[in-house]
Write an enzyme that holds these catalytic residues in place. Sequence first.
Site, short mmCIF file in Angstrom:
data_model
loop_
_atom_site.label_atom_id
_atom_site.label_comp_id
_atom_site.label_asym_id
_atom_site.label_seq_id
_atom_site.Cartn_x
_atom_site.Cartn_y
_atom_site.Cartn_z
N GLU A 202 0.74 -1.31 0.09
CA GLU A 202 0.01 0.13 -0.01
C GLU A 202 0.85 1.39 0.01
O GLU A 202 0.36 2.26 0.57
CB GLU A 202 -0.88 -0.07 1.03
CG GLU A 202 -1.91 -0.96 1.14
CD GLU A 202 -2.96 -0.98 2.43
OE1 GLU A 202 -2.75 -0.31 3.37
OE2 GLU A 202 -3.98 -1.84 2.09
N GLU A 285 -5.92 -7.48 -0.29
CA GLU A 285 -6.09 -7.21 0.87
C GLU A 285 -7.84 -6.74 1.07
O GLU A 285 -7.97 -5.63 0.91
CB GLU A 285 -5.25 -6.55 1.60
CG GLU A 285 -5.67 -6.17 2.92
CD GLU A 285 -4.47 -5.35 3.75
OE1 GLU A 285 -4.88 -4.50 4.85
OE2 GLU A 285 -3.51 -5.37 3.41
#
Length: 669
Positions: A202, A285
Amino acid sequence: MNSKLLKIALTFLLYIFYVANFNVQAQVGDPALEKKDSYKESSVYEIVLDSKTIGREFEGVGALSAGASSRLLYDYPEPQRSDILDYLFKPNFGANLQHLKVEIGGDVNSTDGSEPSHAITRDEFENPRPEYFFRGYEWWLMKEAKKRNPDIILEGLQWGAPWWIGNGTFFSKDNAEFISSWIKGMKKFHNLDIDFIGILNERSLDNEYIKLLREILDKNDLEKVKIDAGDLWEPPIKWKIAEDMMNDKALRKSVDVINAHTTAMISFYTPPSANQLNVPLWDGEAHAGGGDWYAAAEHARFNRAYVYGKITKIISWSLITSYHDFLVCSNSGPMKANTPWSGYYEVQPPIWIIAHTNQFAKLGWHYIDSACNGWSRSRELFIEGFSAVALKAEKTDDYTIIIETMDAKETKKVRIKVSDDLSKKKLKVWRSVFNSEEFNQLDDVEIINGECEIAILPNSIYSLTTTTGQSKGLSNNAIPKFKDFPFPYKTNFDDNKVGDSAKFFSDQHGTFEVVKNPSETGNCLKQLVPVQGIQWREYDFPETIIGDLEWTDYSVSVEAMIPDTGTVKVGGRRNDFYESSQGYSIHFNHEGQWKLYDDKNLLSSGSCIFLTGKWHLIKMTFKGNKIEVCLDGKNIVIVNSVSNKNGIVFLGTGWNTAYFDNLKIEVEN
């Protein structure tokens, strides 16, 4: 605030933005909007299983152990620890997870704590020892998963990295070599074959680094390890890797899978470039939000991932809520086990929702595209929506149909049509209903002339299958009653294994490890990281925590030693991990300077005798508004403060090694 909580909130806002601009997405080929709206009141919904329309390969539902989310599971007593692992990984028992993705430790805070690396210094990297690869618990978790399910897929991903990597540069040859050494260490010391490796969670991607990583892996005889690239969450760049691969043949050759995070937040949208690549598309995710029925419903909606985005794998964060409730993301897993001192755990509804997929379809099965549909009045928000997917077995005529109606308002009549070359055995039927029924087997449904009809309740998920063997697992061992953290509490670390994290402690930054006491018999706790690492989430100093947020009046004492230079810190009444609250803390350095803080505000300071290489007894007492600090039995400061009335204990350091021993947390008379 740099945290998962903030990300979820921002993602939701972006989701609303995407809904408002959904027609723009349709113009660039959103597969969700290309489907015709077949919603009609009181109609019969047909699911047609035509084996000639075999689609992409099913790659399972998995989970992610990262951000220290599994920390406290390792400390659970037996048999409860094994029972918990069974619910997660054992085939045809509970969630039957088919993919385990883990954090490759970097000694930095990665959400709810930090995870240790196998090479904290360059010297450890260049002169590895077996014990370095036994740090933390991810290796243990992977072994336990493999023990229960030998076919489970294993993956590693970084959040941060040790300080010495690339002189502070994450995308570097150092890091590629670091990753290769981790993969090889997992095989050499734990007999674990890592199937996939990610890039960075991320933050960003570097295409040249991805190609370098492929080159380094190959040079280390790791050709079989595949690269899973992406792991971004922000629209519109979350799928940018797909566009880059379209324009870079070397990158395309290096990457085996692409993924994005939280795709469900924007209708499982995948851009045309991602679908044109003909590589697997994953949600790397997914966030369902914990263990209640609302989270269970979100897990059920993941059934739509293939329908709307051709996404063939969902990896959910987190694997389990096995960290303190008061940390940044208080509840993220499909089951909860965060009080190892009591042995108590909860098998929550999402475990059984995941079972509706994983117990009924195996890796290597394929979707039957003709039977994969979504129906909704408003696909953007899934209002009154429901979905169905069907999967065919790899080598037989068996199949499974999974239908979810989590946004439907009424019972739906579904007609199933089965092509001639698929099994006509009776369908075994299992059902879960929101807030009332978990994974119950119903009466079989007979296929007559290639057809059957079934009424599907709203707010439910059904699995219909020609296979057998599914079960709602139940442990033979009773779950102990919940207990608060023991108080008073003391430890000299002698009941800990050398090389482990200290029992019931949770490192928040840096790495604290149980070691042999350098000057006495027995064990002690050592902070190992000498320099700030490449951070994922900003954090000030190495710290490990223990205790109960509700503690108010108590004393904490611990022996501490600085071997050469640096600082040691002892604190109490810490109660906020979202911002900067550090409770009250006393800092001693090697020059004998001390400072007492209320959070980050200096309350008092002075000098004392604090010899390096010697043990010193530090004691803090909290009673009402009075905070008292003693060193080696002598009072050095008393102050009054009303800022922090309750909270946990923590031990910390500067960026230096230091030792702690004989911790006592007691009632203050």
